[in-house]
Design a protein around this motif. Structure first.
Motif, PDB file in Angstrom:
ATOM      1  N   THR A  52      32.009  52.406  38.105  1.00 61.53           N
ATOM      2  CA  THR A  52      32.899  51.409  37.512  1.00 61.53           C
ATOM      3  C   THR A  52      34.252  51.411  38.219  1.00 61.53           C
ATOM      4  N   CYS A  53      34.775  52.597  38.480  1.00 59.67           N
ATOM      5  CA  CYS A  53      36.057  52.692  39.180  1.00 59.67           C
ATOM      6  C   CYS A  53      35.962  52.117  40.588  1.00 59.67           C
ATOM      7  N   TYR A  54      34.915  52.463  41.333  1.00 54.44           N
ATOM      8  CA  TYR A  54      34.766  51.956  42.700  1.00 54.44           C
ATOM      9  C   TYR A  54      34.626  50.441  42.723  1.00 54.44           C
ATOM     10  N   GLY A  55      33.849  49.900  41.799  1.00 55.10           N
ATOM     11  CA  GLY A  55      33.683  48.446  41.748  1.00 55.10           C
ATOM     12  C   GLY A  55      34.990  47.745  41.433  1.00 55.10           C
ATOM     13  N   THR A  56      35.747  48.293  40.500  1.00 55.20           N
ATOM     14  CA  THR A  56      37.041  47.715  40.150  1.00 55.20           C
ATOM     15  C   THR A  56      38.029  47.889  41.288  1.00 55.20           C
ATOM     16  N   TRP A  57      37.978  49.048  41.962  1.00 51.47           N
ATOM     17  CA  TRP A  57      38.842  49.289  43.114  1.00 51.47           C
ATOM     18  C   TRP A  57      38.604  48.232  44.195  1.00 51.47           C
ATOM     19  N   ALA A  58      37.347  47.944  44.507  1.00 54.13           N
ATOM     20  CA  ALA A  58      37.041  46.952  45.542  1.00 54.13           C
ATOM     21  C   ALA A  58      37.585  45.578  45.148  1.00 54.13           C
ATOM     22  N   PHE A  59      37.404  45.213  43.889  1.00 56.27           N
ATOM     23  CA  PHE A  59      37.892  43.929  43.401  1.00 56.27           C
ATOM     24  C   PHE A  59      39.412  43.854  43.514  1.00 56.27           C
ATOM     25  N   LEU A  60      40.107  44.897  43.042  1.00 58.40           N
ATOM     26  CA  LEU A  60      41.570  44.884  43.069  1.00 58.40           C
ATOM     27  C   LEU A  60      42.105  44.925  44.500  1.00 58.40           C
ATOM     28  N   SER A  61      41.378  45.590  45.407  1.00 58.82           N
ATOM     29  CA  SER A  61      41.773  45.584  46.821  1.00 58.82           C
ATOM     30  C   SER A  61      41.770  44.176  47.365  1.00 58.82           C
ATOM     31  N   LYS A  62      40.734  43.420  47.047  1.00 58.33           N
ATOM     32  CA  LYS A  62      40.641  42.037  47.516  1.00 58.33           C
ATOM     33  C   LYS A  62      41.720  41.172  46.876  1.00 58.33           C
ATOM     34  N   VAL A  63      41.996  41.374  45.593  1.00 57.01           N
ATOM     35  CA  VAL A  63      43.061  40.615  44.930  1.00 57.01           C
ATOM     36  C   VAL A  63      44.391  40.867  45.638  1.00 57.01           C
ATOM     37  N   ALA A  64      44.697  42.132  45.945  1.00 62.54           N
ATOM     38  CA  ALA A  64      45.959  42.466  46.629  1.00 62.54           C
ATOM     39  C   ALA A  64      46.046  41.755  47.976  1.00 62.54           C
ATOM     40  N   LEU A  65      44.952  41.767  48.727  1.00 63.90           N
ATOM     41  CA  LEU A  65      44.950  41.122  50.037  1.00 63.90           C
ATOM     42  C   LEU A  65      45.041  39.601  49.898  1.00 63.90           C
ATOM     43  N   ASN A  66      44.358  39.039  48.914  1.00 65.81           N
ATOM     44  CA  ASN A  66      44.437  37.591  48.679  1.00 65.81           C
ATOM     45  C   ASN A  66      45.847  37.167  48.275  1.00 65.81           C
ATOM     46  N   GLN A  67      46.569  38.068  47.631  1.00 64.37           N
ATOM     47  CA  GLN A  67      47.930  37.762  47.196  1.00 64.37           C
ATOM     48  C   GLN A  67      48.950  37.961  48.317  1.00 64.37           C
ATOM     49  N   GLY A  68      48.485  38.351  49.503  1.00 65.69           N
ATOM     50  CA  GLY A  68      49.369  38.415  50.662  1.00 65.69           C
ATOM     51  C   GLY A  68      49.711  39.802  51.172  1.00 65.69           C
ATOM     52  N   LEU A  69      49.172  40.864  50.567  1.00 59.75           N
ATOM     53  CA  LEU A  69      49.447  42.206  51.080  1.00 59.75           C
ATOM     54  C   LEU A  69      48.781  42.357  52.445  1.00 59.75           C
ATOM     55  N   HIS A  70      49.535  42.806  53.446  1.00 58.00           N
ATOM     56  CA  HIS A  70      48.975  43.013  54.780  1.00 58.00           C
ATOM     57  C   HIS A  70      47.984  44.170  54.720  1.00 58.00           C
ATOM     58  N   PRO A  71      46.825  44.058  55.410  1.00 55.64           N
ATOM     59  CA  PRO A  71      45.812  45.126  55.362  1.00 55.64           C
ATOM     60  C   PRO A  71      46.347  46.502  55.761  1.00 55.64           C
ATOM     61  N   ASP A  72      47.330  46.555  56.658  1.00 58.68           N
ATOM     62  CA  ASP A  72      47.878  47.851  57.075  1.00 58.68           C
ATOM     63  C   ASP A  72      48.627  48.553  55.946  1.00 58.68           C
ATOM     64  N   TYR A  73      49.047  47.810  54.928  1.00 60.89           N
ATOM     65  CA  TYR A  73      49.778  48.407  53.812  1.00 60.89           C
ATOM     66  C   TYR A  73      48.900  48.667  52.597  1.00 60.89           C
ATOM     67  N   SER A  74      47.683  48.179  52.629  1.00 60.76           N
ATOM     68  CA  SER A  74      46.812  48.297  51.464  1.00 60.76           C
ATOM     69  C   SER A  74      46.570  49.759  51.079  1.00 60.76           C
ATOM     70  N   MET A  75      46.113  50.568  52.016  1.00 62.81           N
ATOM     71  CA  MET A  75      45.823  51.967  51.705  1.00 62.81           C
ATOM     72  C   MET A  75      47.069  52.761  51.317  1.00 62.81           C
ATOM     73  N   PRO A  76      48.188  52.627  52.033  1.00 64.03           N
ATOM     74  CA  PRO A  76      49.366  53.384  51.595  1.00 64.03           C
ATOM     75  C   PRO A  76      49.803  53.036  50.170  1.00 64.03           C
ATOM     76  N   VAL A  77      49.730  51.769  49.805  1.00 60.26           N
ATOM     77  CA  VAL A  77      50.109  51.389  48.448  1.00 60.26           C
ATOM     78  C   VAL A  77      49.091  51.948  47.453  1.00 60.26           C
ATOM     79  N   GLU A  78      47.809  51.898  47.807  1.00 56.05           N
ATOM     80  CA  GLU A  78      46.782  52.474  46.932  1.00 56.05           C
ATOM     81  C   GLU A  78      47.009  53.968  46.736  1.00 56.05           C
ATOM     82  N   LYS A  79      47.463  54.637  47.765  1.00 53.78           N
ATOM     83  CA  LYS A  79      47.674  56.088  47.665  1.00 53.78           C
ATOM     84  C   LYS A  79      48.806  56.425  46.691  1.00 53.78           C
ATOM     85  N   ALA A  80      49.711  55.494  46.457  1.00 56.66           N
ATOM     86  CA  ALA A  80      50.720  55.717  45.419  1.00 56.66           C
ATOM     87  C   ALA A  80      50.029  55.847  44.060  1.00 56.66           C
TER      88      ALA A  80
END
Length: 191
Positions: A52-80
């Motif tokens: 459940t967590c992994y599925g939600t994580w994948a969905f939220l990752s795509k939402v962040a990228l669709n909202q304009g987050l650059h892919p290079d910043y996705s993982m560092p922000v997730e690590k917060a």
């Protein structure tokens, strides 16, 4: 924060309840038969929550990228977000799911610490590539293809940990790879 997931069982639905409190993360089961409780108290309930967590994580990752987050910043922000979970999981005197209290970090075996550290390095590296793929691919396709890693884990376990390879594992590995192939073909047809 509390969430619950229902899992069907021959004797009715049972709920796994996940609670995040100041004392840490806790898993519990709704009342049920002894057999169901014994079955769910092992690996099934934590695995279901992980899925459940992994599925939600994948969905939220795509939402962040669709909202304009650059892919290079996705993982560092997730690590917060990771830092918050780690702080809860490693708190002093925490609940370790029924296991004995863990000794201090520096009392852990050195090879275990190195393996865990390298797991983080490799997992984060995979996550960076996942973010780049997610930025240009369909969320369902990228998530399914990148989630087809169990055959890699299986082969490494057989080679290095001397885990047993049986017919069920071979069939599962083939089906996992076929699943990834079908998702990849569906994603290619859609683009």
């Amino acid at each position: 924060m509390t969430t619950s997931c229902d899992f069907p069982h021959s004797e009715g639905a049972r709920s796994v309840i996940v609670a995040c409190t100041r004392q840490g993360l806790h898993l519990s089961l709704s009342p049920g038969t002894a057999g169901t409780r014994a079955e769910m108290s092992g690996w099934v309930a934590p695995s279901a929550v992980a899925v459940t967590c992994y599925g939600t994580w994948a969905f939220l990752s795509k939402v962040a990228l669709n909202q304009g987050l650059h892919p290079d910043y996705s993982m560092p922000v997730e690590k917060a977000g990771l830092a918050l979970v780690v702080a809860l999981a490693m708190k002093a005197g925490g609940d370790s799911g029924g296991a004995a209290a863990a000794p201090g970090l520096m009392q852990q075996p050195k090879l275990a610490l190195l393996s865990a550290f390298m797991s983080g390095v490799i997992g984060t590296s995979g996550g960076l590539f996942y973010s780049k793929a997610m930025a240009v691919g369909d969320a369902s396709t990228v998530a399914a293809v990148t989630a087809s890693y169990p055959p890699v884990t299986l082969l490494l376990g057989v080679i290095f940990l001397k885990e047993k390879l049986d017919a069920n594992k071979i069939i599962g590995m083939v089906l996992a790879l076929l699943s990834a192939l079908f998702f990849a073909r569906a994603g290619k047809a859609a683009s």
